[in-house]
Design an enzyme around this catalytic site. Structure first.
Site, PDB file in Angstrom:
ATOM      1  N   HIS A  20     -17.303  -7.161 -29.355  1.00  0.00           N
ATOM      2  CA  HIS A  20     -18.243  -6.397 -28.525  1.00  0.00           C
ATOM      3  C   HIS A  20     -19.224  -7.341 -27.826  1.00  0.00           C
ATOM      4  O   HIS A  20     -19.611  -7.129 -26.685  1.00  0.00           O
ATOM      5  CB  HIS A  20     -18.986  -5.386 -29.401  1.00  0.00           C
ATOM      6  CG  HIS A  20     -19.757  -4.389 -28.637  1.00  0.00           C
ATOM      7  ND1 HIS A  20     -20.918  -3.840 -29.120  1.00  0.00           N
ATOM      8  CD2 HIS A  20     -19.569  -3.822 -27.413  1.00  0.00           C
ATOM      9  CE1 HIS A  20     -21.400  -2.984 -28.237  1.00  0.00           C
ATOM     10  NE2 HIS A  20     -20.600  -2.964 -27.184  1.00  0.00           N
ATOM     11  N   GLU A  23     -17.663  -8.734 -24.754  1.00  0.00           N
ATOM     12  CA  GLU A  23     -17.691  -7.707 -23.707  1.00  0.00           C
ATOM     13  C   GLU A  23     -19.037  -7.713 -22.988  1.00  0.00           C
ATOM     14  O   GLU A  23     -19.107  -7.687 -21.767  1.00  0.00           O
ATOM     15  CB  GLU A  23     -17.422  -6.332 -24.312  1.00  0.00           C
ATOM     16  CG  GLU A  23     -17.603  -5.191 -23.333  1.00  0.00           C
ATOM     17  CD  GLU A  23     -18.114  -3.934 -23.997  1.00  0.00           C
ATOM     18  OE1 GLU A  23     -19.083  -3.341 -23.466  1.00  0.00           O
ATOM     19  OE2 GLU A  23     -17.547  -3.525 -25.024  1.00  0.00           O
ATOM     20  N   HIS A  24     -20.125  -7.778 -23.734  1.00  0.00           N
ATOM     21  CA  HIS A  24     -21.451  -7.844 -23.115  1.00  0.00           C
ATOM     22  C   HIS A  24     -21.617  -9.101 -22.275  1.00  0.00           C
ATOM     23  O   HIS A  24     -22.228  -9.074 -21.209  1.00  0.00           O
ATOM     24  CB  HIS A  24     -22.544  -7.796 -24.192  1.00  0.00           C
ATOM     25  CG  HIS A  24     -22.847  -6.425 -24.671  1.00  0.00           C
ATOM     26  ND1 HIS A  24     -24.122  -5.932 -24.749  1.00  0.00           N
ATOM     27  CD2 HIS A  24     -22.039  -5.418 -25.095  1.00  0.00           C
ATOM     28  CE1 HIS A  24     -24.096  -4.696 -25.200  1.00  0.00           C
ATOM     29  NE2 HIS A  24     -22.841  -4.366 -25.428  1.00  0.00           N
ATOM     30  N   GLU A 100     -28.323 -12.893 -25.644  1.00  0.00           N
ATOM     31  CA  GLU A 100     -27.598 -11.610 -25.774  1.00  0.00           C
ATOM     32  C   GLU A 100     -27.481 -11.248 -27.238  1.00  0.00           C
ATOM     33  O   GLU A 100     -26.705 -11.835 -27.969  1.00  0.00           O
ATOM     34  CB  GLU A 100     -26.203 -11.743 -25.146  1.00  0.00           C
ATOM     35  CG  GLU A 100     -25.390 -10.487 -25.195  1.00  0.00           C
ATOM     36  CD  GLU A 100     -25.945  -9.366 -24.343  1.00  0.00           C
ATOM     37  OE1 GLU A 100     -26.173  -8.282 -24.887  1.00  0.00           O
ATOM     38  OE2 GLU A 100     -26.157  -9.574 -23.142  1.00  0.00           O
TER      39      GLU A 100
END
Length: 173
Positions: A20, A23-24, A100
């Site tokens: 995930h 993906e970010h 992030e």
């Protein structure tokens, strides 16, 4: 759409949450779109982040959704360039990785994951044998096929890539 047959099930024990996370990271800069440039460009052609432009990661897949207007050649080709960058051109800069920290996963892994683990997941699983492009719209099939060949034919499966395992879910009453 760019569809990858890779998600949380492909994470190693020390990568839980990094599917995930990657993906970010796709929205934080790539070979052809620097950080924030991608979102700004897409908004300038009428694509709204979140409601139009979006992505998700599940247990066994990651999907990037990019609705591109097809009324101008440049918009269409830039859309394929964006997807190509997601498929094999993410920058994964250290400062962006460090900044992030929103994805779902084991926070101690996400907070402390070495940049190399993020890059390893991307290299291992974002590869052509696990990808598909889904293109629907008012564009001739031959044109779309040509764009896919132009933008994606140079992607290569890495040597010694890990095997993509499939797990049976037993039937139950």
């Amino acid at each position: 759409r760019l569809v990858l047959k890779a998600g949380a099930m492909q994470e190693d024990d020390n990568q839980l949450g990094l599917a995930h996370f990657v993906e970010h990271m796709a929205f934080n800069g790539s070979e052809h779109f620097e950080k924030n440039e991608l979102i700004s460009y897409l908004q300038s052609i009428g694509v709204a982040f979140g409601s139009d432009l979006n992505a998700y990661t599940s247990f066994d897949e990651t999907v990037y959704m990019l609705p591109i207007p097809t009324d101008e050649e440049e918009k269409l080709t830039n859309g394929f360039q964006v997807m190509r960058d997601w498929a094999g051109g993410l920058l994964l800069n250290t400062e962006d990785i460090d900044a992030e920290r929103m994805p779902i996963g084991k926070m101690e892994i996400i907070r402390n994951a070495a940049d190399s683990l993020v890059r390893k997941f991307y290299k291992d699983w974002y590869r052509p044998d696990l990808m598909a492009i889904v293109a629907v719209g008012d564009v001739p099939t031959e044109k779309v096929e040509g764009l896919i060949k132009t933008y994606f034919s140079n992607l290569k499966k890495p040597e010694n890539a890990p095997a993509r395992e499939y797990y049976e879910v037993p039937s139950h009453k």
